[in-house]
Design a protein around this motif. Structure first.
Motif, PDB file in Angstrom:
ATOM      1  N   GLY A  50       0.789  -1.223   0.000  1.00 18.87           N
ATOM      2  CA  GLY A  50       0.000   0.000   0.000  1.00 18.87           C
ATOM      3  C   GLY A  50       0.818   1.268   0.000  1.00 18.87           C
ATOM      4  N   SER A  51       0.344   2.236   0.736  1.00 16.74           N
ATOM      5  CA  SER A  51       0.851   3.604   0.716  1.00 16.74           C
ATOM      6  C   SER A  51       2.340   3.709   1.013  1.00 16.74           C
ATOM      7  CB  SER A  51       0.071   4.438   1.735  1.00 16.74           C
ATOM      8  OG  SER A  51       0.688   5.674   1.960  1.00 16.74           O
ATOM      9  N   ASN A  52       3.052   4.477   0.163  1.00 18.57           N
ATOM     10  CA  ASN A  52       4.430   4.832   0.475  1.00 18.57           C
ATOM     11  C   ASN A  52       4.504   5.679   1.738  1.00 18.57           C
ATOM     12  OD1 ASN A  52       6.262   3.785  -1.645  1.00 18.57           O
ATOM     13  ND2 ASN A  52       4.937   4.949  -3.008  1.00 18.57           N
ATOM     14  N   THR A  53       3.489   6.520   1.932  1.00 21.47           N
ATOM     15  CA  THR A  53       3.469   7.383   3.108  1.00 21.47           C
ATOM     16  C   THR A  53       3.375   6.561   4.387  1.00 21.47           C
ATOM     17  OG1 THR A  53       2.445   9.211   1.888  1.00 21.47           O
ATOM     18  CG2 THR A  53       2.167   9.209   4.281  1.00 21.47           C
ATOM     19  N   VAL A  54       2.505   5.559   4.397  1.00 23.58           N
ATOM     20  CA  VAL A  54       2.258   4.781   5.604  1.00 23.58           C
ATOM     21  C   VAL A  54       3.267   3.644   5.759  1.00 23.58           C
ATOM     22  CG1 VAL A  54       0.444   3.621   6.952  1.00 23.58           C
ATOM     23  CG2 VAL A  54      -0.183   5.357   5.292  1.00 23.58           C
ATOM     24  N   THR A  81      -0.874   3.808  -2.491  1.00 26.82           N
ATOM     25  CA  THR A  81      -2.219   3.519  -2.003  1.00 26.82           C
ATOM     26  C   THR A  81      -3.090   2.879  -3.084  1.00 26.82           C
ATOM     27  OG1 THR A  81      -2.170   5.267  -0.324  1.00 26.82           O
ATOM     28  CG2 THR A  81      -4.334   4.531  -1.064  1.00 26.82           C
ATOM     29  N   GLY A  82      -3.136   3.486  -4.256  1.00 25.06           N
ATOM     30  CA  GLY A  82      -3.991   2.972  -5.324  1.00 25.06           C
ATOM     31  C   GLY A  82      -3.558   1.606  -5.813  1.00 25.06           C
ATOM     32  N   ALA A  83      -2.265   1.463  -6.097  1.00 31.02           N
ATOM     33  CA  ALA A  83      -1.753   0.174  -6.577  1.00 31.02           C
ATOM     34  C   ALA A  83      -1.903  -0.889  -5.504  1.00 31.02           C
ATOM     35  CB  ALA A  83      -0.294   0.319  -6.993  1.00 31.02           C
ATOM     36  N   GLY A  84      -1.717  -0.500  -4.251  1.00 32.31           N
ATOM     37  CA  GLY A  84      -1.872  -1.450  -3.159  1.00 32.31           C
ATOM     38  C   GLY A  84      -3.300  -1.959  -3.056  1.00 32.31           C
ATOM     39  N   PHE A  85      -4.276  -1.061  -3.236  1.00 34.43           N
ATOM     40  CA  PHE A  85      -5.671  -1.491  -3.181  1.00 34.43           C
ATOM     41  C   PHE A  85      -5.999  -2.459  -4.317  1.00 34.43           C
ATOM     42  CE2 PHE A  85      -7.120   2.073  -0.287  1.00 34.43           C
ATOM     43  CZ  PHE A  85      -7.685   1.228   0.657  1.00 34.43           C
ATOM     44  N   GLN A  86      -5.361  -2.290  -5.463  1.00 36.83           N
ATOM     45  CA  GLN A  86      -5.589  -3.231  -6.556  1.00 36.83           C
ATOM     46  C   GLN A  86      -5.186  -4.640  -6.138  1.00 36.83           C
ATOM     47  OE1 GLN A  86      -7.034  -2.415  -9.694  1.00 36.83           O
ATOM     48  NE2 GLN A  86      -7.462  -0.543  -8.535  1.00 36.83           N
ATOM     49  N   ARG A  87      -4.053  -4.769  -5.468  1.00 33.30           N
ATOM     50  CA  ARG A  87      -3.598  -6.079  -5.005  1.00 33.30           C
ATOM     51  C   ARG A  87      -4.464  -6.584  -3.846  1.00 33.30           C
ATOM     52  NH1 ARG A  87       2.058  -6.749  -3.182  1.00 33.30           N
ATOM     53  NH2 ARG A  87       1.621  -8.927  -3.765  1.00 33.30           N
ATOM     54  N   GLU A  92      -4.476 -10.563  -3.013  1.00 28.54           N
ATOM     55  CA  GLU A  92      -3.056 -10.895  -3.060  1.00 28.54           C
ATOM     56  C   GLU A  92      -2.324 -10.539  -1.767  1.00 28.54           C
ATOM     57  OE1 GLU A  92      -1.285  -9.082  -6.475  1.00 28.54           O
ATOM     58  OE2 GLU A  92      -2.875  -9.790  -7.838  1.00 28.54           O
ATOM     59  N   THR A  93      -2.886  -9.629  -0.976  1.00 31.84           N
ATOM     60  CA  THR A  93      -2.268  -9.219   0.283  1.00 31.84           C
ATOM     61  C   THR A  93      -3.292  -9.338   1.403  1.00 31.84           C
ATOM     62  OG1 THR A  93      -2.841  -6.892  -0.123  1.00 31.84           O
ATOM     63  CG2 THR A  93      -0.656  -7.627  -0.846  1.00 31.84           C
ATOM     64  N   HIS A  94      -2.788  -9.331   2.636  1.00 33.84           N
ATOM     65  CA  HIS A  94      -3.653  -9.433   3.803  1.00 33.84           C
ATOM     66  C   HIS A  94      -3.887  -8.084   4.475  1.00 33.84           C
ATOM     67  CE1 HIS A  94      -1.436 -13.340   3.472  1.00 33.84           C
ATOM     68  NE2 HIS A  94      -2.677 -13.785   3.495  1.00 33.84           N
ATOM     69  N   VAL A  95      -2.906  -7.189   4.346  1.00 36.23           N
ATOM     70  CA  VAL A  95      -2.945  -5.894   5.029  1.00 36.23           C
ATOM     71  C   VAL A  95      -2.633  -4.808   4.006  1.00 36.23           C
ATOM     72  CG1 VAL A  95      -2.125  -4.534   6.990  1.00 36.23           C
ATOM     73  CG2 VAL A  95      -2.060  -7.041   7.092  1.00 36.23           C
ATOM     74  N   GLU A 106     -12.630   1.155  -5.779  1.00 36.69           N
ATOM     75  CA  GLU A 106     -11.857   0.136  -5.073  1.00 36.69           C
ATOM     76  C   GLU A 106     -12.769  -0.749  -4.220  1.00 36.69           C
ATOM     77  OE1 GLU A 106      -7.867   2.971  -4.815  1.00 36.69           O
ATOM     78  OE2 GLU A 106      -9.346   2.946  -3.187  1.00 36.69           O
ATOM     79  N   ARG A 107     -13.784  -0.146  -3.621  1.00 33.75           N
ATOM     80  CA  ARG A 107     -14.773  -0.946  -2.885  1.00 33.75           C
ATOM     81  C   ARG A 107     -15.475  -1.911  -3.830  1.00 33.75           C
ATOM     82  NH1 ARG A 107     -15.926   4.132  -0.354  1.00 33.75           N
ATOM     83  NH2 ARG A 107     -17.777   4.398  -1.676  1.00 33.75           N
ATOM     84  N   ASP A 108     -15.800  -1.412  -5.028  1.00 32.61           N
ATOM     85  CA  ASP A 108     -16.448  -2.273  -6.017  1.00 32.61           C
ATOM     86  C   ASP A 108     -15.531  -3.423  -6.416  1.00 32.61           C
ATOM     87  OD1 ASP A 108     -18.633  -0.606  -5.956  1.00 32.61           O
ATOM     88  OD2 ASP A 108     -18.104   0.474  -7.790  1.00 32.61           O
ATOM     89  N   LEU A 109     -14.244  -3.133  -6.585  1.00 27.19           N
ATOM     90  CA  LEU A 109     -13.289  -4.178  -6.960  1.00 27.19           C
ATOM     91  C   LEU A 109     -13.195  -5.236  -5.872  1.00 27.19           C
ATOM     92  CD1 LEU A 109     -11.163  -5.192  -8.990  1.00 27.19           C
ATOM     93  CD2 LEU A 109      -9.469  -3.779  -7.775  1.00 27.19           C
ATOM     94  N   CYS A 110     -13.145  -4.796  -4.612  1.00 31.28           N
ATOM     95  CA  CYS A 110     -13.133  -5.761  -3.512  1.00 31.28           C
ATOM     96  C   CYS A 110     -14.396  -6.615  -3.535  1.00 31.28           C
ATOM     97  CB  CYS A 110     -13.022  -5.040  -2.175  1.00 31.28           C
ATOM     98  SG  CYS A 110     -11.348  -4.507  -1.735  1.00 31.28           S
ATOM     99  N   GLY A 111     -15.541  -5.987  -3.814  1.00 34.65           N
ATOM    100  CA  GLY A 111     -16.792  -6.719  -3.871  1.00 34.65           C
ATOM    101  C   GLY A 111     -16.794  -7.764  -4.978  1.00 34.65           C
TER     102      GLY A 111
END
Length: 347
Positions: A50-54, A81-87, A92-95, A106-111
């Motif tokens: 996810g985020s480079n900032t975080v 953040t955006g690329a991380g949400f895609q994964r 592909e990731t847990h966190v 992104e919510r739609d993609l998760c759905g």
């Protein structure tokens, strides 16, 4: 390091300087194997992106957790953040670390992938407005002035355009530096300052790396930029910090004003998202809970823990890497939210 994730004891790196600097680069990850630590009996891999900032915050929390659970491996990457949400939404990731809330698409993609998640506030950041140290005419800007400078279609070209009635503002062109549109920092700044995500002029120097913004502002007397406040404090001898006036007076970002909520509108929450199906695994439950557990005797840094404070790991890690601690009431709310999600998943 860019291609081979590595982790280690958090004390093995300068968390604030090295990790904060790394967060602004095209970093592929911080992960790997601990050379020592404590065997708690837990094992497994927990993938974080996810985020480079975080990223610095997540890396420090994960390193501290791995030290106490040395058979758990947590690769921590910073795809953005955006690329991380895609994964994350593809399973592909847990966190997922995020410098803004999840967006509708992104919510739609998760759905679409059947991914349910839990959103937790885990740290605070303040966005700083920075100028060159030779700038002796401007000490602060109002939110309205910032909007006029940065909004799409802006006709502000020079400093004198910002305050035409102030003879101290020179008739010199402003050189603008800021984060790029793929950044959660960009999303937050544009929404809060210009009223809409992505509403920004096209003729500024955009970068995915806040260190590039720092160098740009440092190199020009008439420059202006924005980025995480931690980057200013890493370079405060070479930059000038401007105050922001939201109508209630001029405030500068620092621990007291950010953690109290006084610095507005550029104090923002930072987020950690967990896939709720991962709570079926004991090591994931333990890692999520670790964020909100009280620090132990190894975390007694005088610069981080003030007299009488009782911090949790998420608060301690935020300050350790140059960010800011969420309030105690938010810690309690997030911890309760987590326990409810864990209980629901395990029913």
């Amino acid at each position: 390091m860019a291609n081979e994730p590595i982790t280690g004891r958090a004390d093995a790196v300068s968390r604030r300087h090295v990790l904060l600097g790394a967060a602004g680069t095209a970093l592929s990850g911080l992960a790997g194997c601990l050379a020592r630590g404590e065997d708690s009996g837990l094992d497994g891999e927990i993938r974080m992106d996810g985020s480079n900032t975080v990223l610095p915050h997540g890396a420090v929390v994960s390193e501290e957790f791995q030290w106490r659970n040395n058979r758990v491996v947590i690769p921590v990457r910073g795809s953005g953040t955006g690329a991380g949400f895609q994964r994350f939404c593809a399973g592909e990731t847990h966190v997922q670390n995020a410098s803004r809330p999840i967006l509708e698409d992104e919510r739609d993609l998760c759905g679409q992938h059947g991914i349910e998640y839990l959103e937790l506030e885990t740290a605070l950041d303040g966005l700083a407005v920075i100028a060159n140290p030779d700038n002796d005419w401007c000490e602060s800007l109002t939110v309205e002035e910032l909007a006029a400078i940065w909004e799409s279609g802006s006709d502000v070209e020079t400093w004198s355009d910002v305050r035409p009635d102030d003879p101290d503002f020179p008739d010199e062109e402003i050189e603008l530096y800021g984060r790029d549109p793929a950044s959660g920092t960009f999303d937050y700044f544009t929404e809060e300052i210009t009223g809409e995500i992505g509403n920004i002029r096209s003729d500024y120097s955009a970068s995915a790396d806040t260190n590039v913004i720092v160098r740009g502002v440092r190199g020009s007397e008439y420059a202006l930029g924005f980025g995480g406040a931690g980057y200013y404090y890493e370079n405060e001898d070479e930059l000038k910090l401007l105050g922001v006036d939201d109508g209630d007076g001029v405030v500068k970002p620092k621990r007291e004003t950010i953690e109290s909520g006084e610095y507005q509108p550029l104090t923002r929450p930072l987020y950690t998202y967990f896939r709720t199906d991962a709570f079926e695994r004991e090591e994931v439950r333990a890692f999520a809970r670790f964020y909100f557990e009280a620090i132990d005797g190894e975390a007694t840094d005088a610069e981080i823990v003030e007299p009488g404070e009782e911090l949790t790991w998420t608060q301690w890690a935020a300050r350790r890497v140059g960010y800011y601690a969420i309030p105690d009431e938010q810690v309690r709310a997030s911890a309760e939210k987590l326990e409810d999600a864990i209980a629901e998943e395990r029913e």
